[in-house]
Scaffold this motif. Structure first.
Motif, PDB file in Angstrom:
ATOM      1  N   ASP A  65       0.848  -1.197   0.000  1.00  0.00           N
ATOM      2  CA  ASP A  65       0.000   0.000   0.000  1.00  0.00           C
ATOM      3  C   ASP A  65       0.878   1.239   0.000  1.00  0.00           C
ATOM      4  O   ASP A  65       2.018   1.206   0.481  1.00  0.00           O
ATOM      5  CB  ASP A  65      -0.905   0.019   1.235  1.00  0.00           C
ATOM      6  N   ILE A  66       0.352   2.337  -0.525  1.00  0.00           N
ATOM      7  CA  ILE A  66       1.114   3.582  -0.573  1.00  0.00           C
ATOM      8  C   ILE A  66       0.299   4.719   0.034  1.00  0.00           C
ATOM      9  O   ILE A  66      -0.927   4.743  -0.043  1.00  0.00           O
ATOM     10  CB  ILE A  66       1.538   3.949  -2.005  1.00  0.00           C
ATOM     11  N   HIS A  67       1.010   5.669   0.644  1.00  0.00           N
ATOM     12  CA  HIS A  67       0.377   6.858   1.214  1.00  0.00           C
ATOM     13  C   HIS A  67       1.278   8.051   0.945  1.00  0.00           C
ATOM     14  O   HIS A  67       2.428   8.075   1.378  1.00  0.00           O
ATOM     15  CB  HIS A  67       0.164   6.696   2.722  1.00  0.00           C
ATOM     16  N   SER A  68       0.738   9.037   0.249  1.00  0.00           N
ATOM     17  CA  SER A  68       1.468  10.276   0.006  1.00  0.00           C
ATOM     18  C   SER A  68       1.129  11.252   1.131  1.00  0.00           C
ATOM     19  O   SER A  68      -0.049  11.562   1.360  1.00  0.00           O
ATOM     20  CB  SER A  68       1.081  10.873  -1.354  1.00  0.00           C
ATOM     21  N   MET A  69       2.159  11.723   1.843  1.00  0.00           N
ATOM     22  CA  MET A  69       1.902  12.601   2.973  1.00  0.00           C
ATOM     23  C   MET A  69       3.152  13.373   3.336  1.00  0.00           C
ATOM     24  O   MET A  69       4.254  13.076   2.860  1.00  0.00           O
ATOM     25  CB  MET A  69       1.421  11.801   4.191  1.00  0.00           C
ATOM     26  N   ASP A  70       2.976  14.361   4.193  1.00  0.00           N
ATOM     27  CA  ASP A  70       4.063  15.171   4.722  1.00  0.00           C
ATOM     28  C   ASP A  70       4.351  14.701   6.140  1.00  0.00           C
ATOM     29  O   ASP A  70       3.509  14.839   7.028  1.00  0.00           O
ATOM     30  CB  ASP A  70       3.651  16.645   4.710  1.00  0.00           C
ATOM     31  N   VAL A  71       5.539  14.129   6.379  1.00  0.00           N
ATOM     32  CA  VAL A  71       5.839  13.585   7.713  1.00  0.00           C
ATOM     33  C   VAL A  71       5.916  14.668   8.774  1.00  0.00           C
ATOM     34  O   VAL A  71       5.865  14.378   9.976  1.00  0.00           O
ATOM     35  CB  VAL A  71       7.157  12.768   7.710  1.00  0.00           C
ATOM     36  N   ALA A  72       6.036  15.935   8.348  1.00  0.00           N
ATOM     37  CA  ALA A  72       6.066  17.039   9.308  1.00  0.00           C
ATOM     38  C   ALA A  72       4.678  17.402   9.812  1.00  0.00           C
ATOM     39  O   ALA A  72       4.546  18.174  10.765  1.00  0.00           O
ATOM     40  CB  ALA A  72       6.716  18.267   8.674  1.00  0.00           C
ATOM     41  N   SER A  73       3.640  16.836   9.194  1.00  0.00           N
ATOM     42  CA  SER A  73       2.262  17.162   9.549  1.00  0.00           C
ATOM     43  C   SER A  73       1.675  16.103  10.469  1.00  0.00           C
ATOM     44  O   SER A  73       1.477  14.952  10.063  1.00  0.00           O
ATOM     45  CB  SER A  73       1.406  17.262   8.277  1.00  0.00           C
ATOM     46  N   LEU A  74       1.381  16.474  11.710  1.00  0.00           N
ATOM     47  CA  LEU A  74       0.808  15.527  12.657  1.00  0.00           C
ATOM     48  C   LEU A  74      -0.580  15.084  12.217  1.00  0.00           C
ATOM     49  O   LEU A  74      -0.977  13.936  12.454  1.00  0.00           O
ATOM     50  CB  LEU A  74       0.759  16.153  14.054  1.00  0.00           C
ATOM     51  N   SER A  75      -1.329  15.970  11.558  1.00  0.00           N
ATOM     52  CA  SER A  75      -2.656  15.583  11.080  1.00  0.00           C
ATOM     53  C   SER A  75      -2.554  14.543   9.976  1.00  0.00           C
ATOM     54  O   SER A  75      -3.395  13.638   9.878  1.00  0.00           O
ATOM     55  CB  SER A  75      -3.428  16.809  10.584  1.00  0.00           C
TER      56      SER A  75
END
Length: 290
Positions: A64-74
């Motif tokens: 599975d893949i998830h595009s996200m910003d690791v700096a964002s707690l949300s």
């Protein structure tokens, strides 16, 4: 007690940040080779799609893949909801995402960006998924944190990056100590690559790997080796710098504190002769011990 490498087992679930390329992708391939379910996390959607295609063609587990910003707690909260809604609980967490920007002492954005990704990307991941690893006395689990030699030897040139990786080392050490008591079947490891041919360290600037650099797969294999030995520190050599050289550099750096030298003395003209003699003597002593 089972060795840390027993986390690499069919059906276990691994989540790796910064896994669309480089070391993160290499560790994801290692996990997939053991038929683990792999969750790839990165902020590069197109590279994530490529990575998923690469792993899916050979993996017996899910990808599975998830595009996200690791700096964002949300973003981390959304990721946790997605993982848990699918009925999964993490067995392997590799907090690997990082950036290597350059900036000046007046560039506040440079400091914030590096700390937001390199340090809080790790802290956010621990905060979010800690319950998956705490109070574990069952099957083996593992948390891997990617550090840097610059966070240990602290060379001049990039203070924000060095400081962020120094903080990451401290966080990982505390996490290991605390989980040893509360969660005996969860191991923690600090992965410190040497010169590695990736997009972050020059892979995007030249088509072929320099002779002195390791491939990301070599770093993943070294991590597996050190986990098999039960080591917390996985400080990788490369084709230019061996383990003995790394030891001498780290020992000299700590000597700045112990012997009250000026900081970063190895790069100061007034200490060059002393540094050379000391490291040569350390090398001679190591050979005699052998």
């Amino acid at each position: 007690m089972a060795p840390p490498t027993s986390v690499f087992r069919a059906g276990a679930t691994a989540l790796i940040t910064g896994s669309a390329s480089g070391v993160g992708l290499a560790v994801a391939k290692l996990c997939a080779s053991h038929s683990m379910n792999v969750i790839l996390v990165d902020n590069n959607s197109s590279k994530l799609d490529e990575a998923k295609s690469t792993l899916s063609s050979s993996s017996k587990g899910s990808v599975d893949i998830h595009s996200m910003d690791v700096a964002s707690l949300s973003d981390w909260s959304d990721l946790k909801s997605s993982v848990e809604k699918s009925g999964k609980k993490l067995d392997f967490l590799h907090l690997n995402a990082g950036v290597g920007l350059n900036g000046s002492w007046t560039d506040n954005a440079y400091f914030h960006k590096i700390f937001d990704v390199n340090l809080f990307g790790v802290i956010n991941g621990i905060n979010t998924f800690f319950p998956h690893f705490d109070n574990n006395s069952g099957e083996q689990k593992a948390i891997i944190v990617t550090g840097s030699k610059q966070g240990i030897t602290n060379p001049p040139g990039n203070p924000a990056y060095n400081a962020s990786k120094s903080a990451v080392k401290t966080i990982a050490e505390h996490l290991s100590f605390d989980l040893t008591k509360s969660s005996p079947s969860t191991s923690v490891h600090l992965l410190v690559p040497g010169w590695t041919f990736t997009g972050m360290t020059g892979g995007g600037k030249t088509a072929s790997k320099p002779d002195g650099a390791w491939a990301p797969e070599q770093v993943a294999d070294y991590l597996y080796q050190k986990m098999g030995e039960g080591k917390f520190y996985a400080i990788c050599p490369d084709n230019d710098v061996d383990w003995e050289t790394d030891r001498k550099r780290m020992t000299w750096t700590m000597g700045d504190v112990v012997y009250e030298r000026l900081p970063q003395s190895r790069w100061r003209d007034e200490y060059k002769e002393e540094a050379t003699k000391t490291m040569d003597a350390m090398n001679h002593g190591a050979k005699q011990a052998d």
